[in-house]
Design a protein around this motif. Structure first.
Motif, mmCIF file in Angstrom:
data_model
loop_
_atom_site.group_PDB
_atom_site.id
_atom_site.type_symbol
_atom_site.label_atom_id
_atom_site.label_comp_id
_atom_site.label_asym_id
_atom_site.label_seq_id
_atom_site.Cartn_x
_atom_site.Cartn_y
_atom_site.Cartn_z
ATOM 1 N N VAL A 98 -0.370 2.877 4.819
ATOM 2 C CA VAL A 98 -0.298 2.961 3.356
ATOM 3 C C VAL A 98 -0.507 1.578 2.736
ATOM 4 C CG1 VAL A 98 1.245 3.403 1.396
ATOM 5 C CG2 VAL A 98 1.166 5.015 3.315
ATOM 6 N N PHE A 99 0.121 0.568 3.329
ATOM 7 C CA PHE A 99 0.012 -0.787 2.785
ATOM 8 C C PHE A 99 -1.345 -1.415 3.100
ATOM 9 C CE2 PHE A 99 4.598 -0.068 3.597
ATOM 10 C CZ PHE A 99 4.968 0.036 2.262
ATOM 11 N N VAL A 100 -1.953 -1.005 4.198
ATOM 12 C CA VAL A 100 -3.331 -1.430 4.488
ATOM 13 C C VAL A 100 -4.249 -0.963 3.371
ATOM 14 C CG1 VAL A 100 -5.302 -1.192 6.037
ATOM 15 C CG2 VAL A 100 -3.004 -1.449 6.995
ATOM 16 N N ALA A 101 -4.138 0.314 3.014
ATOM 17 C CA ALA A 101 -5.004 0.899 1.988
ATOM 18 C C ALA A 101 -4.780 0.239 0.629
ATOM 19 C CB ALA A 101 -4.755 2.407 1.905
ATOM 20 N N VAL A 102 -3.527 0.030 0.276
ATOM 21 C CA VAL A 102 -3.194 -0.574 -1.017
ATOM 22 C C VAL A 102 -3.818 -1.971 -1.148
ATOM 23 C CG1 VAL A 102 -1.281 -1.624 -2.294
ATOM 24 C CG2 VAL A 102 -1.088 0.726 -1.467
ATOM 25 N N CYS A 103 -3.656 -2.796 -0.128
ATOM 26 C CA CYS A 103 -4.191 -4.164 -0.169
ATOM 27 C C CYS A 103 -5.713 -4.177 -0.177
ATOM 28 C CB CYS A 103 -3.662 -4.972 1.024
ATOM 29 S SG CYS A 103 -1.889 -5.298 0.965
ATOM 30 N N ALA A 104 -6.324 -3.288 0.580
ATOM 31 C CA ALA A 104 -7.782 -3.239 0.651
ATOM 32 C C ALA A 104 -8.394 -2.840 -0.690
ATOM 33 C CB ALA A 104 -8.217 -2.260 1.741
ATOM 34 N N VAL A 105 -7.813 -1.831 -1.340
ATOM 35 C CA VAL A 105 -8.331 -1.392 -2.640
ATOM 36 C C VAL A 105 -8.176 -2.495 -3.685
ATOM 37 C CG1 VAL A 105 -7.950 0.228 -4.548
ATOM 38 C CG2 VAL A 105 -7.962 1.065 -2.186
ATOM 39 N N ALA A 106 -7.032 -3.187 -3.674
ATOM 40 C CA ALA A 106 -6.805 -4.277 -4.621
ATOM 41 C C ALA A 106 -7.812 -5.405 -4.401
ATOM 42 C CB ALA A 106 -5.379 -4.800 -4.488
ATOM 43 N N ALA A 107 -8.123 -5.710 -3.145
ATOM 44 C CA ALA A 107 -9.092 -6.761 -2.844
ATOM 45 C C ALA A 107 -10.480 -6.383 -3.370
ATOM 46 C CB ALA A 107 -9.142 -7.002 -1.338
ATOM 47 N N ILE A 108 -10.870 -5.150 -3.170
ATOM 48 C CA ILE A 108 -12.180 -4.679 -3.652
ATOM 49 C C ILE A 108 -12.267 -4.817 -5.170
ATOM 50 C CG2 ILE A 108 -13.634 -2.632 -3.912
ATOM 51 C CD1 ILE A 108 -12.565 -1.733 -1.131
ATOM 52 N N PHE A 109 -11.191 -4.425 -5.863
ATOM 53 C CA PHE A 109 -11.157 -4.541 -7.326
ATOM 54 C C PHE A 109 -11.290 -6.004 -7.751
ATOM 55 C CE2 PHE A 109 -8.634 -5.395 -11.151
ATOM 56 C CZ PHE A 109 -9.276 -4.574 -12.072
ATOM 57 N N MET A 110 -10.602 -6.893 -7.039
ATOM 58 C CA MET A 110 -10.623 -8.315 -7.377
ATOM 59 C C MET A 110 -12.028 -8.890 -7.232
ATOM 60 S SD MET A 110 -8.307 -10.605 -8.286
ATOM 61 C CE MET A 110 -8.166 -12.387 -8.452
ATOM 62 N N PHE A 111 -12.694 -8.541 -6.151
ATOM 63 C CA PHE A 111 -14.065 -9.032 -5.949
ATOM 64 C C PHE A 111 -15.010 -8.478 -7.018
ATOM 65 C CE2 PHE A 111 -12.722 -9.840 -1.443
ATOM 66 C CZ PHE A 111 -13.001 -11.194 -1.444
ATOM 67 N N VAL A 133 -3.857 -7.157 -9.977
ATOM 68 C CA VAL A 133 -4.115 -7.198 -8.538
ATOM 69 C C VAL A 133 -2.880 -7.632 -7.753
ATOM 70 C CG1 VAL A 133 -5.422 -8.416 -6.743
ATOM 71 C CG2 VAL A 133 -6.600 -7.534 -8.760
ATOM 72 N N VAL A 134 -2.184 -8.653 -8.247
ATOM 73 C CA VAL A 134 -1.067 -9.188 -7.470
ATOM 74 C C VAL A 134 0.102 -8.206 -7.385
ATOM 75 C CG1 VAL A 134 -1.686 -11.569 -7.955
ATOM 76 C CG2 VAL A 134 -0.008 -10.438 -9.403
ATOM 77 N N VAL A 148 -7.028 -9.462 1.298
ATOM 78 C CA VAL A 148 -7.660 -9.029 2.555
ATOM 79 C C VAL A 148 -6.780 -9.393 3.748
ATOM 80 C CG1 VAL A 148 -9.646 -9.372 4.081
ATOM 81 C CG2 VAL A 148 -9.995 -9.206 1.604
ATOM 82 N N VAL A 149 -6.246 -10.608 3.747
ATOM 83 C CA VAL A 149 -5.406 -11.063 4.855
ATOM 84 C C VAL A 149 -4.136 -10.217 4.951
ATOM 85 C CG1 VAL A 149 -4.056 -12.996 5.738
ATOM 86 C CG2 VAL A 149 -6.328 -13.402 4.787
ATOM 87 N N ALA A 150 -3.545 -9.865 3.803
ATOM 88 C CA ALA A 150 -2.347 -9.011 3.817
ATOM 89 C C ALA A 150 -2.656 -7.654 4.445
ATOM 90 C CB ALA A 150 -1.816 -8.837 2.400
ATOM 91 N N ALA A 151 -3.843 -7.114 4.144
ATOM 92 C CA ALA A 151 -4.243 -5.843 4.754
ATOM 93 C C ALA A 151 -4.331 -5.970 6.272
ATOM 94 C CB ALA A 151 -5.593 -5.390 4.184
ATOM 95 N N VAL A 152 -4.855 -7.101 6.752
ATOM 96 C CA VAL A 152 -4.962 -7.334 8.200
ATOM 97 C C VAL A 152 -3.581 -7.350 8.854
ATOM 98 C CG1 VAL A 152 -5.634 -9.026 9.960
ATOM 99 C CG2 VAL A 152 -7.158 -8.558 8.020
ATOM 100 N N ALA A 153 -2.592 -7.926 8.167
ATOM 101 C CA ALA A 153 -1.235 -7.987 8.724
ATOM 102 C C ALA A 153 -0.697 -6.591 9.008
ATOM 103 C CB ALA A 153 -0.313 -8.731 7.759
ATOM 104 N N TYR A 154 -0.928 -5.678 8.080
ATOM 105 C CA TYR A 154 -0.416 -4.314 8.285
ATOM 106 C C TYR A 154 -1.275 -3.505 9.249
ATOM 107 C CZ TYR A 154 3.322 -5.040 5.003
ATOM 108 O OH TYR A 154 4.459 -5.509 4.411
ATOM 109 N N VAL A 155 -2.530 -3.905 9.402
ATOM 110 C CA VAL A 155 -3.345 -3.304 10.469
ATOM 111 C C VAL A 155 -2.710 -3.616 11.819
ATOM 112 C CG1 VAL A 155 -5.542 -3.446 11.701
ATOM 113 C CG2 VAL A 155 -5.534 -3.262 9.216
ATOM 114 N N VAL A 156 -2.265 -4.861 11.996
ATOM 115 C CA VAL A 156 -1.595 -5.263 13.241
ATOM 116 C C VAL A 156 -0.338 -4.432 13.459
ATOM 117 C CG1 VAL A 156 -0.356 -7.155 14.383
ATOM 118 C CG2 VAL A 156 -2.525 -7.605 13.212
ATOM 119 N N MET A 157 0.464 -4.275 12.401
ATOM 120 C CA MET A 157 1.687 -3.470 12.528
ATOM 121 C C MET A 157 1.357 -2.025 12.900
ATOM 122 S SD MET A 157 4.502 -5.197 12.167
ATOM 123 C CE MET A 157 5.646 -3.834 11.952
#
Length: 531
Positions: free
Chosen positions: A507-520, A266-267, A401-410
């Motif tokens: 692209v980075f939003v999607a990557v972080c979101a998928v990784a978070a889902i896998f982790m949960f 995940v990391v 999840v928080v990392a995904a939010v950062a790139y949503v802002v960008m």
């Protein structure tokens, strides 16, 4: 009765954790602070070099963004892959010995980078040699130093302070990183003004800083070595000398290794997104942030102002947690003094403003880490007191999840900006589009929240869960995951061109979101491994 006793024990443990959190610097072994300071010196040099490295590649060798991105990402990948080899070696010959050898090899690498050889083929060859030396030296140093920190907390006297210890250690890393961008920019400007060297040659002066920082690091290590000498040996060496070593069954070992490998998977994607700070986010700062900054906003780019904010944060915690009037008075005095410095700096704001250098933005992430560490510890302590603190694997998932939010802002605030290729043409025609510096400052804040949830807790998790005889290898595995993520950073460089900026960040939003889902989805398996 048994259930009631168990509940009381859990409550007592949470109360102890809350007390430790509120006093995170108290009752820690002295070895922690020595190892943290030794690491601070090494990280200061590394991040000073890294702050300008991608720009150095483009300026000194005339490389295209994607080529520079591949070299940058390849170097990061080696820096974080080789701790696996370093860990395997250390599990056999000892952690302390590897740390010392690693510093010496890194020093040789930085010396090679510090020599100005121009931009010819020979210069490129020496640079490649330097990167190999720095990478291998880091592989011997970085992970094994962290294993030694973890070993301090195998002592039952300190076992319940492990998470707070790694938060302190991680904060120390970022103290070095916080000053690095300013050091790089200032030393380059000083070299140009004092010696009349070109911009290309001034980069080498930043690399000299890295050499000096390693001298400081090894001096601290050996001056304080008596405090942690007892944790320098590997489990194999300890067993050979007759010391007791915890033994796990093959089933327990497998369960722990599988859990750690899931975390590592995940990391990878967190670091792929996070370390865009040295590539596409730096490109963004260089090409899309308005280079002229005026008014109050200029105060954010003065490292002294950021340091004063850190002083205020820590003094406030000390003010409310101190038990004596003298301590409270000292804390209050520090706050007043820091506010006075900020007030003075405010009166000195230049009406002409300042010109921003892209690497300076990299100071915000470590600044936020240093400033927010006691805040995050206080929050987790309050949750622990109520029995609601998330487990380490759950914190890691929240960090994604928080990392995904950062790139949503960008992505949102880049919607009306040109693509990088179009921006380059627009600068020639005099009609570029610019973003406010606050966009990057805010994005780094959000990314830092994600980092504080993921990185120190992840390192603590590895040190706790890793089988005793595989500690070096498993800590190396954490860095291998980081290495793969760092290599994937180059994807950002490949996207940097004709693609619209909002699509790049998505692209980075999607990557972080998928990784978070896998982790949960894997959460039960991960949490069971800690029991």
């Amino acid at each position: 009765m048994d259930e009631k006793r168990l509940k009381n024990e859990v409550c007592k443990e949470n109360e102890n954790k809350q007390q430790i959190t509120n006093n995170m610097f108290k009752n820690q072994p002295k070895g922690l602070f020595a190892l943290a300071l030794a690491n601070t010196g090494e990280r200061f040099g590394y991040y000073t070099m890294l702050a300008v490295f991608a720009l150095f590649l483009r300026a000194n060798f005339g490389l295209a963004p994607d080529v520079a991105g591949k070299i940058y990402a390849g170097f990061l990948a080696m820096v974080y892959f080789l701790p696996l080899i370093g860990g395997i070696i250390a599990d056999k010959i000892g952690y302390g010995k590897c740390v010392t050898i690693g510093i010496l090899i890194m020093f040789a690498g930085y010396v090679c980078l510090a020599i100005p050889l121009g931009g010819n083929g020979m210069a490129m060859g020496v640079m490649v040699l330097a990167l190999l030396l720095i990478s291998f030296g880091t592989g011997l140093f970085k992970g094994n130093l962290q294993v030694m920190v973890g070993n301090l907390y195998d002592d039952p006297q300190y076992a319940d302070r492990r998470d707070s210890a790694f938060s302190i250690f991680y904060m120390a890393i970022n103290i070095g990183a916080m000053f690095a961008p300013t050091a790089a920019v200032k030393i380059m400007a000083w070299a140009q003004n004092s010696f009349g060297v070109s911009v290309n040659d001034s980069y080498h002066f930043a690399f000299i800083v890295a050499c000096a920082s390693l001298i400081l690091s090894i001096a601290i290590y050996y001056a304080c070595r008596p405090w942690f000498r007892h944790v320098e040996n590997s489990a194999k060496q300890a067993a050979a000398s007759g010391q007791a070593v915890d033994e796990l069954t093959p089933e327990q070992t497998k369960k722990r290794v599988v859990a750690l490998c899931l975390v590592f998977a995940v990391v990878i994607f967190f670091w792929m997104a996070f370390h865009q700070n040295g590539l596409t986010l730096t490109y963004f700062a260089n090409e899309f942030v308005n280079p002229v900054c005026t008014g109050v906003q200029t105060m954010a780019f003065d490292i002294i102002n950021l340091l004063m904010i850190v002083v205020i944060v820590y003094a406030l915690f000390s003010l409310f947690q101190s038990e004596s009037k003298k301590s409270k008075a000292i804390s209050g005095g520090c706050i007043v003094a820091a506010l006075a410095v900020l007030a003075f700096k405010y009166t000195r704001i230049s009406p002409e403003g300042i010109t921003l250098a892209a690497p300076i933005f990299q100071q915000f992430n470590p600044f936020y880490v240093v400033a927010l560490t006691p805040v995050s510890m206080a929050i987790f302590g309050a949750l622990a007191k109520k029995g609601k603190e998330p487990s380490a694997p759950r914190k890691i998932a929240y960090g994604m999840v928080v990392a995904a939010v950062a790139y949503v802002v960008m992505a949102i605030f880049s919607k009306n900006l040109l693509s990088p290729a179009a921006q380059e043409l627009a600068k020639v025609s005099g009609d570029p589009t610019y973003a406010n510096a606050n966009l990057l400052i805010g994005t780094y804040l959000i990314l830092t929240f994600g980092e504080l949830l993921l990185s120190p807790m992840g390192i603590s998790f590895v040190s706790k869960v890793a089988p005793p005889k595989l500690k070096g290898m498993m800590m190396g595995g954490w860095f291998v995951a980081t290495a793969i993520g760092n290599y994937l950073v180059s994807i950002g460089g490949n996207l940097w061109g004709d693609m619209a900026l909002w699509k790049v960040w998505s692209v980075f939003v999607a990557v972080c979101a998928v990784a978070a889902i896998f982790m949960f989805a894997m959460m039960k398996k991960l949490e069971d491994a800690t029991k």
